[in-house]
Design an enzyme around this catalytic site. Sequence first.
Site, PDB file in Angstrom:
ATOM      1  N   HIS A  17       0.837  -1.210   0.000  1.00  0.00           N
ATOM      2  CA  HIS A  17       0.000   0.000   0.000  1.00  0.00           C
ATOM      3  C   HIS A  17       0.869   1.257   0.000  1.00  0.00           C
ATOM      4  O   HIS A  17       0.603   2.213  -0.731  1.00  0.00           O
ATOM      5  CB  HIS A  17      -0.875   0.070   1.264  1.00  0.00           C
ATOM      6  CG  HIS A  17      -1.946  -0.972   1.372  1.00  0.00           C
ATOM      7  ND1 HIS A  17      -2.127  -1.718   2.503  1.00  0.00           N
ATOM      8  CD2 HIS A  17      -2.913  -1.370   0.496  1.00  0.00           C
ATOM      9  CE1 HIS A  17      -3.161  -2.536   2.334  1.00  0.00           C
ATOM     10  NE2 HIS A  17      -3.650  -2.355   1.131  1.00  0.00           N
ATOM     11  N   LYS A  41     -15.831  -7.282   5.781  1.00  0.00           N
ATOM     12  CA  LYS A  41     -14.544  -7.993   5.782  1.00  0.00           C
ATOM     13  C   LYS A  41     -14.128  -8.427   7.195  1.00  0.00           C
ATOM     14  O   LYS A  41     -13.057  -8.983   7.349  1.00  0.00           O
ATOM     15  CB  LYS A  41     -13.457  -7.087   5.182  1.00  0.00           C
ATOM     16  CG  LYS A  41     -13.404  -7.125   3.658  1.00  0.00           C
ATOM     17  CD  LYS A  41     -12.059  -6.609   3.161  1.00  0.00           C
ATOM     18  CE  LYS A  41     -11.861  -6.826   1.664  1.00  0.00           C
ATOM     19  NZ  LYS A  41     -10.565  -6.284   1.233  1.00  0.00           N
ATOM     20  N   ARG A  90      -2.370  -6.078  -8.472  1.00  0.00           N
ATOM     21  CA  ARG A  90      -1.423  -7.178  -8.270  1.00  0.00           C
ATOM     22  C   ARG A  90      -1.756  -8.288  -9.248  1.00  0.00           C
ATOM     23  O   ARG A  90      -2.899  -8.756  -9.268  1.00  0.00           O
ATOM     24  CB  ARG A  90      -1.545  -7.730  -6.847  1.00  0.00           C
ATOM     25  CG  ARG A  90      -1.038  -6.816  -5.777  1.00  0.00           C
ATOM     26  CD  ARG A  90      -1.494  -7.273  -4.426  1.00  0.00           C
ATOM     27  NE  ARG A  90      -2.943  -7.115  -4.303  1.00  0.00           N
ATOM     28  CZ  ARG A  90      -3.606  -7.210  -3.158  1.00  0.00           C
ATOM     29  NH1 ARG A  90      -2.976  -7.497  -2.056  1.00  0.00           N
ATOM     30  NH2 ARG A  90      -4.911  -7.033  -3.120  1.00  0.00           N
ATOM     31  N   SER A 128      -2.734  -7.771   2.906  1.00  0.00           N
ATOM     32  CA  SER A 128      -3.066  -7.641   4.334  1.00  0.00           C
ATOM     33  C   SER A 128      -3.541  -8.977   4.901  1.00  0.00           C
ATOM     34  O   SER A 128      -3.183  -9.366   6.009  1.00  0.00           O
ATOM     35  CB  SER A 128      -4.170  -6.604   4.533  1.00  0.00           C
ATOM     36  OG  SER A 128      -3.761  -5.344   4.059  1.00  0.00           O
TER      37      SER A 128
HETATM   38  P1  ADP Z   1      -9.944  -3.236  -0.629  1.00  0.00           P
HETATM   39  O1  ADP Z   1     -10.733  -3.832   0.498  1.00  0.00           O
HETATM   40  O2  ADP Z   1     -10.575  -2.028  -1.239  1.00  0.00           O
HETATM   41  O3  ADP Z   1      -9.448  -4.210  -1.655  1.00  0.00           O
HETATM   42  P2  ADP Z   1      -7.237  -3.128   0.373  1.00  0.00           P
HETATM   43  O4  ADP Z   1      -6.785  -2.415   1.592  1.00  0.00           O
HETATM   44  O5  ADP Z   1      -7.168  -4.618   0.407  1.00  0.00           O
HETATM   45  O6  ADP Z   1      -8.685  -2.616   0.135  1.00  0.00           O
HETATM   46  O7  ADP Z   1      -6.448  -2.604  -0.871  1.00  0.00           O
HETATM   47  C1  ADP Z   1      -6.503  -1.277  -1.316  1.00  0.00           C
HETATM   48  C2  ADP Z   1      -5.894  -1.172  -2.691  1.00  0.00           C
HETATM   49  O8  ADP Z   1      -4.500  -1.477  -2.631  1.00  0.00           O
HETATM   50  C3  ADP Z   1      -6.466  -2.151  -3.723  1.00  0.00           C
HETATM   51  O9  ADP Z   1      -6.484  -1.493  -4.958  1.00  0.00           O
HETATM   52  C4  ADP Z   1      -5.452  -3.261  -3.742  1.00  0.00           C
HETATM   53  O10 ADP Z   1      -5.474  -3.944  -4.977  1.00  0.00           O
HETATM   54  C5  ADP Z   1      -4.170  -2.474  -3.560  1.00  0.00           C
HETATM   55  N1  ADP Z   1      -3.060  -3.273  -3.021  1.00  0.00           N
HETATM   56  C6  ADP Z   1      -3.011  -3.957  -1.876  1.00  0.00           C
HETATM   57  N2  ADP Z   1      -1.815  -4.564  -1.711  1.00  0.00           N
HETATM   58  C7  ADP Z   1      -1.070  -4.258  -2.810  1.00  0.00           C
HETATM   59  C8  ADP Z   1       0.251  -4.604  -3.260  1.00  0.00           C
HETATM   60  N3  ADP Z   1       1.054  -5.401  -2.559  1.00  0.00           N
HETATM   61  N4  ADP Z   1       0.655  -4.092  -4.439  1.00  0.00           N
HETATM   62  C9  ADP Z   1      -0.173  -3.321  -5.167  1.00  0.00           C
HETATM   63  N5  ADP Z   1      -1.420  -2.970  -4.818  1.00  0.00           N
HETATM   64  C10 ADP Z   1      -1.870  -3.429  -3.649  1.00  0.00           C
END
Ligand code: ADP
Length: 163
Positions: A17, A41, A90, A128
């Site tokens: 992130h 979630k 990803r 996460s």
């Molecule tokens: P959501 O519940 O909206 O998916 P997340 O906190 O899981 O929220 O992720 C927020 C954003 O960050 C999403 O677009 C996700 O694809 C991106 N993201 C999470 N981890 C990575 C990573 N390691 N590399 C690139 N993008 C990431």
Amino acid sequence: MRIGVYPGTFDPVTLGHLDIIKRGSRLVDKLVIGVTTNPAKSPMFDLNERVAMVEEAISDIEGASVVTFNSLLMDFAAEQGASMILRGLRAVADFEYEYQMAGMNQQLNDEIETVFLMADVSLQPIASRLVKEIARYGGPIDKFVTPAVAARVTERVARENGR
Ligand code: ADP
């Protein structure tokens, strides 16, 4: 002034992130990190804890700030005066979901563009969900999150186990 919104659950914020936040903040004048409540979630951390972790992690990133939201993303983005929504992508796993969301959001508000960014290759696999899983099995998570976040996750897992 170009404003971008980077929405997510951030449960907890990872180095993946943060890399997206650093890259995104170079594309806009102001980057608003939108932390959603997302009770569906069943997050490990409540909204205030997730916000605190993001705030701590972005303290040295110029132009980045954190706001919570519990509404339609496009309404939140419009309220913030954003012209773009940033999402991280990803490999293939994210594609289908992101494709559908961007497509529907475009129908809701065609003035705000969804922009996808890729994290540094070494940070791309970080999720996460897996950070929490590794921590629950007692594995090391310091390659995936900041030291402050690692401490909070470890403390939370210990508390869960103590129940
Ligand atoms: P959501 O519940 O909206 O998916 P997340 O906190 O899981 O929220 O992720 C927020 C954003 O960050 C999403 O677009 C996700 O694809 C991106 N993201 C999470 N981890 C990575 C990573 N390691 N590399 C690139 N993008 C990431």
